[in-house]
Design an enzyme around this catalytic site. Structure first.
Site, PDB file in Angstrom:
ATOM      1  N   TYR A  11       0.842  -1.198   0.000  1.00  0.00           N
ATOM      2  CA  TYR A  11       0.000   0.000   0.000  1.00  0.00           C
ATOM      3  C   TYR A  11       0.875   1.244   0.000  1.00  0.00           C
ATOM      4  O   TYR A  11       1.944   1.262   0.613  1.00  0.00           O
ATOM      5  CB  TYR A  11      -0.876   0.057   1.256  1.00  0.00           C
ATOM      6  CG  TYR A  11      -2.034  -0.910   1.266  1.00  0.00           C
ATOM      7  CD1 TYR A  11      -3.246  -0.579   0.681  1.00  0.00           C
ATOM      8  CD2 TYR A  11      -1.919  -2.148   1.886  1.00  0.00           C
ATOM      9  CE1 TYR A  11      -4.321  -1.459   0.710  1.00  0.00           C
ATOM     10  CE2 TYR A  11      -2.983  -3.038   1.921  1.00  0.00           C
ATOM     11  CZ  TYR A  11      -4.180  -2.687   1.327  1.00  0.00           C
ATOM     12  OH  TYR A  11      -5.245  -3.558   1.349  1.00  0.00           O
ATOM     13  N   TYR A  43      -0.370  -9.959   0.481  1.00  0.00           N
ATOM     14  CA  TYR A  43       0.670  -9.416   1.362  1.00  0.00           C
ATOM     15  C   TYR A  43       0.636 -10.104   2.729  1.00  0.00           C
ATOM     16  O   TYR A  43      -0.413 -10.570   3.177  1.00  0.00           O
ATOM     17  CB  TYR A  43       0.539  -7.896   1.506  1.00  0.00           C
ATOM     18  CG  TYR A  43      -0.778  -7.382   2.038  1.00  0.00           C
ATOM     19  CD1 TYR A  43      -1.046  -7.375   3.404  1.00  0.00           C
ATOM     20  CD2 TYR A  43      -1.740  -6.870   1.174  1.00  0.00           C
ATOM     21  CE1 TYR A  43      -2.244  -6.885   3.893  1.00  0.00           C
ATOM     22  CE2 TYR A  43      -2.940  -6.376   1.651  1.00  0.00           C
ATOM     23  CZ  TYR A  43      -3.186  -6.390   3.014  1.00  0.00           C
ATOM     24  OH  TYR A  43      -4.378  -5.903   3.496  1.00  0.00           O
ATOM     25  N   ARG A  71      -2.637 -12.240   3.431  1.00  0.00           N
ATOM     26  CA  ARG A  71      -3.987 -11.871   3.019  1.00  0.00           C
ATOM     27  C   ARG A  71      -4.217 -12.270   1.561  1.00  0.00           C
ATOM     28  O   ARG A  71      -3.360 -12.041   0.709  1.00  0.00           O
ATOM     29  CB  ARG A  71      -4.201 -10.350   3.104  1.00  0.00           C
ATOM     30  CG  ARG A  71      -4.209  -9.684   4.450  1.00  0.00           C
ATOM     31  CD  ARG A  71      -5.329 -10.087   5.389  1.00  0.00           C
ATOM     32  NE  ARG A  71      -6.603 -10.516   4.835  1.00  0.00           N
ATOM     33  CZ  ARG A  71      -7.576  -9.700   4.429  1.00  0.00           C
ATOM     34  NH1 ARG A  71      -7.434  -8.403   4.516  1.00  0.00           N
ATOM     35  NH2 ARG A  71      -8.713 -10.166   3.960  1.00  0.00           N
ATOM     36  N   HIS A 109      -7.265  -8.668  -2.475  1.00  0.00           N
ATOM     37  CA  HIS A 109      -8.564  -8.059  -2.165  1.00  0.00           C
ATOM     38  C   HIS A 109      -8.553  -6.570  -2.487  1.00  0.00           C
ATOM     39  O   HIS A 109      -7.502  -5.939  -2.516  1.00  0.00           O
ATOM     40  CB  HIS A 109      -8.931  -8.265  -0.691  1.00  0.00           C
ATOM     41  CG  HIS A 109      -7.954  -7.631   0.249  1.00  0.00           C
ATOM     42  ND1 HIS A 109      -6.780  -8.257   0.626  1.00  0.00           N
ATOM     43  CD2 HIS A 109      -7.954  -6.429   0.884  1.00  0.00           C
ATOM     44  CE1 HIS A 109      -6.108  -7.471   1.452  1.00  0.00           C
ATOM     45  NE2 HIS A 109      -6.795  -6.343   1.619  1.00  0.00           N
ATOM     46  N   HIS A 149     -10.530  -3.071  -1.109  1.00  0.00           N
ATOM     47  CA  HIS A 149     -11.405  -2.492  -0.086  1.00  0.00           C
ATOM     48  C   HIS A 149     -12.462  -1.626  -0.766  1.00  0.00           C
ATOM     49  O   HIS A 149     -12.143  -0.842  -1.667  1.00  0.00           O
ATOM     50  CB  HIS A 149     -10.606  -1.630   0.884  1.00  0.00           C
ATOM     51  CG  HIS A 149      -9.617  -2.425   1.699  1.00  0.00           C
ATOM     52  ND1 HIS A 149      -9.890  -2.885   2.958  1.00  0.00           N
ATOM     53  CD2 HIS A 149      -8.359  -2.835   1.416  1.00  0.00           C
ATOM     54  CE1 HIS A 149      -8.842  -3.551   3.430  1.00  0.00           C
ATOM     55  NE2 HIS A 149      -7.891  -3.528   2.511  1.00  0.00           N
TER      56      HIS A 149
HETATM   57 FE   LIG Z   1      -6.029  -4.670   2.700  1.00  0.00          FE
END
Ligand SMILES: [Fe+2]
Length: 304
Positions: free
Chosen positions: A175, A214, A224, A227, A229
């Site tokens: 991110y 990640y 994870r 995905h 959000h």
């Molecule tokens: Fe996330």
């Protein structure tokens, strides 16, 4: 506006209050005592308007209606079925052990605060904000994808002109955020944030890149699944939804405590997009369909 006022009126406004609270009784059968009870309950939310009585409830409702062309019906929100939303306590998801409530929840009835909400001007979205691959001078690395679908209410009606915001990791699973310390490269051509409004029929369409998986240190070797959000407001605070969209066939889903906080399998599956040939662009991008239902028995689960 005048026509709306006449059509909606005090009776309709009170009915709306009752219906959204799940009481649903026809207004004509209400006794004056019962009305006073309901009105008292909503009085503090109407602040100064309450002093003027029922007419102001009606005017309040009318003004909401006028602000939302095409949305004249107030929805009755049904209670969700057990297991179709994330469990507050899901021990494999370590964070839930500390934050889960330890006492039974107190049921609060819906009033004006819950059945109304912010209305966003579609002009708020910058031109092109639906396309996360074209926000910089160069193209981001990764697999281009199209994510599209419809936003519906619990009665299967489209939710028009509602704001959808997304954020996601880049193709390497990183991110653009100060607290993300994952040892993976940032992409100078990818911010990972997008916005779009639904059209008249509740349709939306976003262009982005497939996010990378990640690590997140919830447990040993925790990763994870890929995905995106999602944040939606819908027509009221009661329809506010923050959730995550997953990809079909991802082997990490069965090991992900956040995804598995939703114990009902059918509800969990509503978080997984489906491959969509129709929106796939030849030689450019694969398409994924993600329909979103705000509230009700078929609601898209919230993020845990
Ligand atoms: Fe996330």
């Amino acid at each position: 506006m005048k026509a709306n006022t006449q059509r909606l009126g005090c009776t309709h406004a009170l009915n709306a209050i009752l219906q959204v609270d799940g009481l649903g009784a026809p207004c004509e059968s209400l006794s004056a005592t019962y009305f006073r009870k309901v009105f008292e309950r909503t009085r503090w939310e109407l602040c100064g308007l309450a002093k003027e009585g029922m007419k102001d409830i009606a005017r309040f409702m009318v003004s909401r209606e006028a602000a939302r062309p095409g949305m004249t019906e107030f929805t009755r929100y049904l209670r969700v079925l057990p297991g179709t939303q994330p469990d507050y306590l899901h021990p494999p998801y370590v964070s839930s052990r500390k934050r889960a409530p330890r006492k039974p929840l107190v049921h609060l009835p819906y009033t004006i605060s819950e059945v109304t909400g912010p209305v966003f001007d579609p002009d708020l979205a910058k031109p092109g904000s639906f396309d996360l691959t074209r926000q910089h001078s160069g193209e981001p690395l990764g697999e281009r994808i199209v994510v599209s679908g419809r936003v519906l209410d619990e009665s299967n009606r489209p939710v028009p002109h509602t704001l959808i915001e997304i954020w996601q990791a880049n193709a390497a699973g990183r991110y653009l955020h100060t607290v993300d310390r994952h040892n993976a490269p940032l992409d100078p051509n990818f911010t990972g944030r997008g916005q779009v409004f639904t059209d008249e029929q509740g349709h939306y369409r976003l262009v982005t890149i497939r996010p990378g998986e990640y690590p997140w240190r919830n447990h040993y070797n925790a990763w994870r699944p890929a995905h995106i959000h999602f944040s939606l407001f819908g027509p009221a605070f009661a329809t506010r939804l923050v959730t995550q969209m997953y990809f079909p066939g991802d082997p990490l889903l069965q090991r992900d405590p956040i995804f598995n906080c939703v114990s009902d399998e059918k509800a969990r599956d509503r978080l997984v997009s489906v491959f969509d040939w129709e929106s796939t662009i030849p030689e450019q991008a694969l398409g994924y369909r993600f329909d979103i239902v705000l509230r009700g028995r078929e609601a898209t689960p919230m993020e845990a």
